[in-house]
Design an enzyme around this catalytic site. Structure first.
Site, PDB file in Angstrom:
ATOM      1  N   TYR A 144       0.858  -1.189   0.000  1.00  0.00           N
ATOM      2  CA  TYR A 144       0.000   0.000   0.000  1.00  0.00           C
ATOM      3  C   TYR A 144       0.893   1.237   0.000  1.00  0.00           C
ATOM      4  O   TYR A 144       1.808   1.353   0.824  1.00  0.00           O
ATOM      5  CB  TYR A 144      -0.945   0.039   1.217  1.00  0.00           C
ATOM      6  CG  TYR A 144      -1.789   1.287   1.186  1.00  0.00           C
ATOM      7  CD1 TYR A 144      -2.928   1.354   0.395  1.00  0.00           C
ATOM      8  CD2 TYR A 144      -1.390   2.434   1.875  1.00  0.00           C
ATOM      9  CE1 TYR A 144      -3.669   2.525   0.300  1.00  0.00           C
ATOM     10  CE2 TYR A 144      -2.123   3.614   1.784  1.00  0.00           C
ATOM     11  CZ  TYR A 144      -3.252   3.650   0.993  1.00  0.00           C
ATOM     12  OH  TYR A 144      -3.977   4.803   0.885  1.00  0.00           O
ATOM     13  N   LYS A 274       3.296  10.815   7.773  1.00  0.00           N
ATOM     14  CA  LYS A 274       2.574  10.419   8.983  1.00  0.00           C
ATOM     15  C   LYS A 274       3.170  10.982  10.274  1.00  0.00           C
ATOM     16  O   LYS A 274       2.887  12.112  10.635  1.00  0.00           O
ATOM     17  CB  LYS A 274       2.468   8.896   9.043  1.00  0.00           C
ATOM     18  CG  LYS A 274       1.500   8.344   7.996  1.00  0.00           C
ATOM     19  CD  LYS A 274       1.267   6.880   8.217  1.00  0.00           C
ATOM     20  CE  LYS A 274       0.360   6.247   7.197  1.00  0.00           C
ATOM     21  NZ  LYS A 274      -1.055   6.489   7.417  1.00  0.00           N
TER      22      LYS A 274
HETATM   23  N1  PMP Z   1       2.531   4.856   2.084  1.00  0.00           N
HETATM   24  C1  PMP Z   1       2.213   4.101   3.153  1.00  0.00           C
HETATM   25  C2  PMP Z   1       3.099   2.947   3.515  1.00  0.00           C
HETATM   26  C3  PMP Z   1       1.081   4.398   3.916  1.00  0.00           C
HETATM   27  O1  PMP Z   1       0.753   3.637   4.963  1.00  0.00           O
HETATM   28  C4  PMP Z   1       0.289   5.525   3.546  1.00  0.00           C
HETATM   29  C5  PMP Z   1      -0.951   5.917   4.344  1.00  0.00           C
HETATM   30  N2  PMP Z   1      -1.656   4.924   4.938  1.00  0.00           N
HETATM   31  C6  PMP Z   1       0.665   6.276   2.429  1.00  0.00           C
HETATM   32  C7  PMP Z   1       1.787   5.915   1.729  1.00  0.00           C
HETATM   33  C8  PMP Z   1      -0.159   7.460   1.977  1.00  0.00           C
HETATM   34  O2  PMP Z   1      -0.055   8.498   2.870  1.00  0.00           O
HETATM   35  P1  PMP Z   1      -1.212   9.622   2.929  1.00  0.00           P
HETATM   36  O3  PMP Z   1      -2.422   8.938   3.447  1.00  0.00           O
HETATM   37  O4  PMP Z   1      -0.633  10.633   3.881  1.00  0.00           O
HETATM   38  O5  PMP Z   1      -1.368  10.161   1.552  1.00  0.00           O
END
Ligand code: PMP
Length: 429
Positions: A144, A274
């Site tokens: 993901y 994050k």
């Molecule tokens: N990469 C990973 C590994 C993630 O866990 C996430 C968010 N869950 C993202 C990218 C995308 O980040 P955002 O939701 O801040 O766009």
């Protein structure tokens, strides 16, 4: 919040991955402090989610708040084109110092998904500049990387429903997901299909992109760090770039500062987000080696072709720099280890329950995988009744609390999960 506010919310506001015709209930939170969220009706919930990996220091942290207040009185935003400012420089100095040594050029952007877009674009521009355009990415299933189209194109094709975007989404290369778990003995055969796929497409692949060690939203799977060492070597041999998406795993969550540290490797490009701002503001960073940055800059375009409006937002940079200072001074390692031990002793016995397929713990992440998907609305209501905030999805009930959680609070989260998995009414068949 009034009942009318909630009705308005249901009728007009989209929430993450929800239906506008059959919206799931939402719980009004009016404030948050430490490891607790306060609902509008006065109830306090112990937070087991860190707002999706982000709020590692807990909520309403006085030092993070102060950093934002100080910055807001100077300027909340200024454009980054032709301008720099002390908070961006301070943050990037810390990022360059904290990340593996070869990573030294920082691109700041708005969110995790954009950090991934930036990383992918860097890889494409790198190959273009070398006069050898390459347009494919190699990754594995169950990954993901975000919800924008570039990021989505390297997410698990089933989970993110690539069938919906057929003809629009670029088609990349997907190797089977690692089967060899974090604590398993290394199995040489596990990586063979990946190696074959790379060999078959070696001239087309711009970069390998992966979530190091923990596949998060694609299944909360923990894989063997040897995978990373092997991939690092293969990429070096073939001259293929390696992008590590540390957006979820960065800043200590897995027990090491970066998940790549479990394997002692360094990628060519790393995405952070994050927890970067301690869960206060949206900000991401994509770091590249000097070789990547210089190759791009010496190419036909003469620059990296990206520059968002809110790039290097001072408010976000100031609070991120403070969050990194807290990590630097603090005892995240001991906290994460203590959380991990409590999660292991509290969750591992659930392995015996009829509903439970697997229990796994790594760093401050505890996962209970069930045989059947959860009834999200019913289970969420149960958790709120128990005084905890835990947001399960699919067949996964997981905990990743703020690092500052007290052991009694964590015990409350674990007790709620234990009670939930013993009740078949919470699972769909
Ligand atoms: N990469 C990973 C590994 C993630 O866990 C996430 C968010 N869950 C993202 C990218 C995308 O980040 P955002 O939701 O801040 O766009």
């Amino acid at each position: 919040m009034t009942p009318a506010d909630l009705t308005f919310d249901q009728q007009h506001i989209w929430h993450p991955y929800t239906s506008m015709t059959r919206p799931l209930p939402v719980y009004p939170v009016v404030s948050a402090a430490g490891c607790e969220l306060q609902l509008a009706d006065g109830r306090q919930l112990v937070d087991g989610m860190s707002s999706w990996w982000a709020a590692i220091h807990g909520y309403n942290h006085p030092r993070l708040n102060q950093a934002m207040k100080t910055q807001i009185d100077r300027m909340s935003h200024v454009m980054f084109g032709g301008i720099t400012h002390p908070s961006a420089v301070a943050l990037c100095q810390k990022l360059v110092a904290m990340t593996p040594e070869p990573l030294e050029c920082v691109f700041l952007a708005d969110s995790g998904s954009v950090a991934v877009e930036v990383a992918m674009k860097m890889a494409l521009q790198y190959w273009h500049a070398k006069g050898e355009p390459r347009q494919r990415f190699l990754t594995f299933r169950h990954g993901y990387h975000g919800d924008t189209f570039g990021a989505m194109s390297v997410c698990d094709p089933d989970n993110s429903m690539h069938s919906l975007w057929q003809g629009y989404l670029p088609e990349h290369l997907f190797a089977p997901a690692p089967q060899c778990g974090f604590e398993d003995d290394w199995d040489e055969m596990d990586i063979v299909p990946f190696a074959r796929l790379m060999a078959a497409h070696r001239q087309e692949i711009a970069a390998v992109i992966l979530e190091p060690v923990v596949q998060g939203a694609g299944g909360m799977r923990f894989y063997h760090p040897e995978w990373l060492r092997r991939i690092r070597k293969m990429c070096e041999r073939e001259g293929i770039l390696l992008i590590a998406d540390e957006i979820a795993t960065g800043f200590g969550r897995t027990g090491k500062f970066f998940a790549c540290d479990h394997a002692g490797i360094s990628p060519d490009i790393m995405c952070l987000g994050k927890a970067l701002t301690g869960g206060t503001m949206t900000l991401s960073a994509t770091l590249a080696t000097r070789e990547v940055a210089e190759t791009i800059s010496d190419g036909e375009a003469g620059c990296f072709m990206h520059g968002p409006t809110f790039m290097g937002n001072p408010l976000a940079c100031a609070v991120a720099a403070e969050s990194l200072a807290l990590l630097d001074e603090g005892c995240w390692q001991e906290q994460v280890q203590a959380i991990g031990e409590q999660l292991k002793s509290g969750l591992k016995p659930l392995q015996q329950c009829e509903q439970v397929a697997d229990v796994r713990v790594l760093g401050a992440i505890g996962v209970v995988e069930t045989h059947h998907p959860v009834d999200m609305a019913a289970l969420q209501a149960f958790f709120v009744d128990q005084g905890v905030w835990i947001r399960p999805f699919g067949r996964l009930i997981y905990l990743m609390p703020p690092y500052v959680i007290a052991s009694e609070q964590l015990a409350k989260l674990i007790a709620a999960v234990s009670a939930a998995v013993k009740n078949p009414a919470f699972f769909r068949r």
